[in-house]
Design an enzyme around this catalytic site. Sequence first.
Site, mmCIF file in Angstrom:
data_model
loop_
_atom_site.group_PDB
_atom_site.id
_atom_site.type_symbol
_atom_site.label_atom_id
_atom_site.label_comp_id
_atom_site.label_asym_id
_atom_site.label_seq_id
_atom_site.Cartn_x
_atom_site.Cartn_y
_atom_site.Cartn_z
ATOM 1 N N THR A 68 -37.672 2.632 3.261
ATOM 2 C CA THR A 68 -38.318 2.900 1.972
ATOM 3 C C THR A 68 -39.372 3.996 2.056
ATOM 4 O O THR A 68 -39.956 4.256 3.105
ATOM 5 C CB THR A 68 -38.954 1.613 1.419
ATOM 6 O OG1 THR A 68 -39.322 1.816 0.045
ATOM 7 C CG2 THR A 68 -40.196 1.224 2.199
ATOM 8 N N ASP A 105 -39.541 -3.190 -7.832
ATOM 9 C CA ASP A 105 -38.915 -3.971 -6.766
ATOM 10 C C ASP A 105 -38.402 -5.310 -7.270
ATOM 11 O O ASP A 105 -37.457 -5.859 -6.710
ATOM 12 C CB ASP A 105 -39.915 -4.216 -5.629
ATOM 13 C CG ASP A 105 -40.069 -3.010 -4.717
ATOM 14 O OD1 ASP A 105 -39.182 -2.144 -4.736
ATOM 15 O OD2 ASP A 105 -41.078 -2.944 -3.995
ATOM 16 N N HIS A 161 -39.260 6.527 -4.480
ATOM 17 C CA HIS A 161 -40.157 6.036 -5.534
ATOM 18 C C HIS A 161 -41.256 7.069 -5.740
ATOM 19 O O HIS A 161 -41.915 7.458 -4.773
ATOM 20 C CB HIS A 161 -40.831 4.721 -5.146
ATOM 21 C CG HIS A 161 -39.916 3.657 -4.648
ATOM 22 N ND1 HIS A 161 -39.741 3.390 -3.302
ATOM 23 C CD2 HIS A 161 -39.136 2.770 -5.316
ATOM 24 C CE1 HIS A 161 -38.899 2.386 -3.159
ATOM 25 N NE2 HIS A 161 -38.502 1.994 -4.354
ATOM 26 N N GLU A 211 -1.094 33.097 -10.228
ATOM 27 C CA GLU A 211 -1.486 32.401 -8.997
ATOM 28 C C GLU A 211 -0.354 32.375 -7.966
ATOM 29 O O GLU A 211 -0.492 31.722 -6.922
ATOM 30 C CB GLU A 211 -1.937 30.973 -9.323
ATOM 31 C CG GLU A 211 -3.213 30.936 -10.160
ATOM 32 C CD GLU A 211 -3.760 29.525 -10.342
ATOM 33 O OE1 GLU A 211 -3.037 28.547 -10.042
ATOM 34 O OE2 GLU A 211 -4.913 29.398 -10.797
ATOM 35 N N GLN A 254 -45.541 -0.289 0.127
ATOM 36 C CA GLN A 254 -44.278 0.174 0.697
ATOM 37 C C GLN A 254 -44.359 0.296 2.217
ATOM 38 O O GLN A 254 -43.370 0.100 2.912
ATOM 39 C CB GLN A 254 -43.878 1.510 0.075
ATOM 40 C CG GLN A 254 -43.600 1.422 -1.420
ATOM 41 C CD GLN A 254 -42.608 0.318 -1.771
ATOM 42 O OE1 GLN A 254 -41.451 0.368 -1.397
ATOM 43 N NE2 GLN A 254 -43.075 -0.699 -2.487
ATOM 44 N N ASN A 309 -32.337 -0.061 6.843
ATOM 45 C CA ASN A 309 -33.118 0.823 7.697
ATOM 46 C C ASN A 309 -32.329 2.096 8.006
ATOM 47 O O ASN A 309 -31.271 2.353 7.425
ATOM 48 C CB ASN A 309 -33.541 0.093 8.976
ATOM 49 C CG ASN A 309 -32.346 -0.412 9.772
ATOM 50 O OD1 ASN A 309 -31.226 0.072 9.627
ATOM 51 N ND2 ASN A 309 -32.582 -1.392 10.625
ATOM 52 N N TYR A 318 -24.773 -4.894 0.739
ATOM 53 C CA TYR A 318 -25.625 -5.198 1.886
ATOM 54 C C TYR A 318 -27.037 -5.537 1.432
ATOM 55 O O TYR A 318 -27.623 -4.833 0.600
ATOM 56 C CB TYR A 318 -25.681 -4.023 2.861
ATOM 57 C CG TYR A 318 -26.500 -4.373 4.088
ATOM 58 C CD1 TYR A 318 -26.008 -5.283 5.025
ATOM 59 C CD2 TYR A 318 -27.767 -3.841 4.291
ATOM 60 C CE1 TYR A 318 -26.755 -5.643 6.136
ATOM 61 C CE2 TYR A 318 -28.524 -4.193 5.400
ATOM 62 C CZ TYR A 318 -28.009 -5.104 6.315
ATOM 63 O OH TYR A 318 -28.753 -5.477 7.399
ATOM 64 N N GLN A 375 -23.348 -2.727 11.561
ATOM 65 C CA GLN A 375 -22.077 -3.435 11.745
ATOM 66 C C GLN A 375 -21.576 -4.066 10.451
ATOM 67 O O GLN A 375 -20.359 -4.215 10.260
ATOM 68 C CB GLN A 375 -22.190 -4.492 12.850
ATOM 69 C CG GLN A 375 -23.304 -5.483 12.721
ATOM 70 C CD GLN A 375 -24.592 -5.031 13.404
ATOM 71 O OE1 GLN A 375 -24.904 -3.854 13.440
ATOM 72 N NE2 GLN A 375 -25.332 -5.990 13.957
#
Length: 452
Positions: free
Chosen positions: A259, A384, A351, A438, A281, A236, A143, A207
């Site tokens: 971020t 970055d 970061h 066991e 940022q 996000n 993504y 989605q």
Amino acid sequence: MTTSSDTSAPTALNFRSIDFRGRRLSLAELRAAVPRARHQTMADAEQKVQDIISAVRSRGFSALAELASKFDGVEQSHPRVSPEALDQALAGLDPAVRAALEESISRARQFADRQRPANVDVSLGDGAVVSQNWIPVGRVGLYVPGGLAPLASSVIMNVVPAVAAGVESIALASPPQKDFGGLPHPTILAAAKLLGIDEVYAIGGAQAIVSFAYGIPGSGEELPIEPVDVVTGPGNIFVATAKRLVKGVVGIDSEAGTTEIAILADSTAQAPLVAADLISQAEHDPKAASVLVTDSAELAGAVVVELERQAFKTKHSARVLEALSGPQSGMVLVDDLEQGIAVCNAYAAEHLEIMTADAAAVAARIHNAGAIFVGDYSPVSLGDYCAGSNHVLPTSGTAAFSSGLNVTTFLRAVQVINYNREALEQVSGHIVSLSGAEDLPGHGDAVRIRFQ
């Protein structure tokens, strides 16, 4: 990192201060007190993502079209990007941007190519060999954000380690853009083409994560989206939430959400640099986190002055001011570097910049961070784009237990056990004894039968 601009007027800076001086706080108290996004925001995101999961799983491409119209303002019949669109995007790429992408790719490949762990064969006696082999997953979904900022650099960060791991099937998704005819941003498409990725989808947000995790069946001439084994990439809060909710259906890299940057600084730090890096940022997203940890009240005051001066001049000033004034941002005043290091380890930043005397020695004492940037000339902006490191990193404190995107994200460690008759016979008595302890006698019987 963005081509969009803010239309709302800048308001004011409210960079809050949290004072830990003179207080002895436990790890739990530190984690509770450092700046974070409000929990209600996360709960709201989870409900919205659950609704998206239900819609996409039940109605497939129809749901994707509705979501593209609702969130992106585009009409869509099928999200697959055509080969012609990829070719055109690369042909139209600015030569300077292409050169920058190629340099970033080169550095990322050099770092990624050295990350693959070696297979291990261990002999535990004659005819007794146990191995660990690293095998790539079969298919991944990557993504790349493209809303407020079209992160072409994230194409590199996702694709390069997947290729270095040996993944054979790679699909990429990025939000459709109204300004570009419902396709992802052309620089993102160009970067994908430059890296040899031809399966690209114009799907945004949660989605996209859901489509990769569960797949979408085709119908008639509609090509399906085949499910993947691992989903990676930043995004996000909705993207991060979606990754958390599908974890277990697929593997994920980390919850690489909105971020965040933390800077540990002392009196030797330069306030203009500290402020510039906090702003760098904050311009990503109104919910981005920018945190300063310092034992110098004088530096803290100077940084606020610099933030006021620089934030109002930057292109996305309204977005920056909102991020800097949010509950997820602020400064933490500490007694000394010892307490500052403890705060940073509790915060576990995505970061973390170290701007102190003997920065390398201080950095060596940080255990929880997605990536650590040492000294005045290693800003997050370097990571970055062109450091060679990866900028897809864990957020929201998850760096305390998860890693940034790397080659091993796309590998599985498969153990291979190869014993001959004599080697098994040597430990058969121990197996029988343990199976009895066991109360699993069938385990022992499965060994005994081989020697009757």
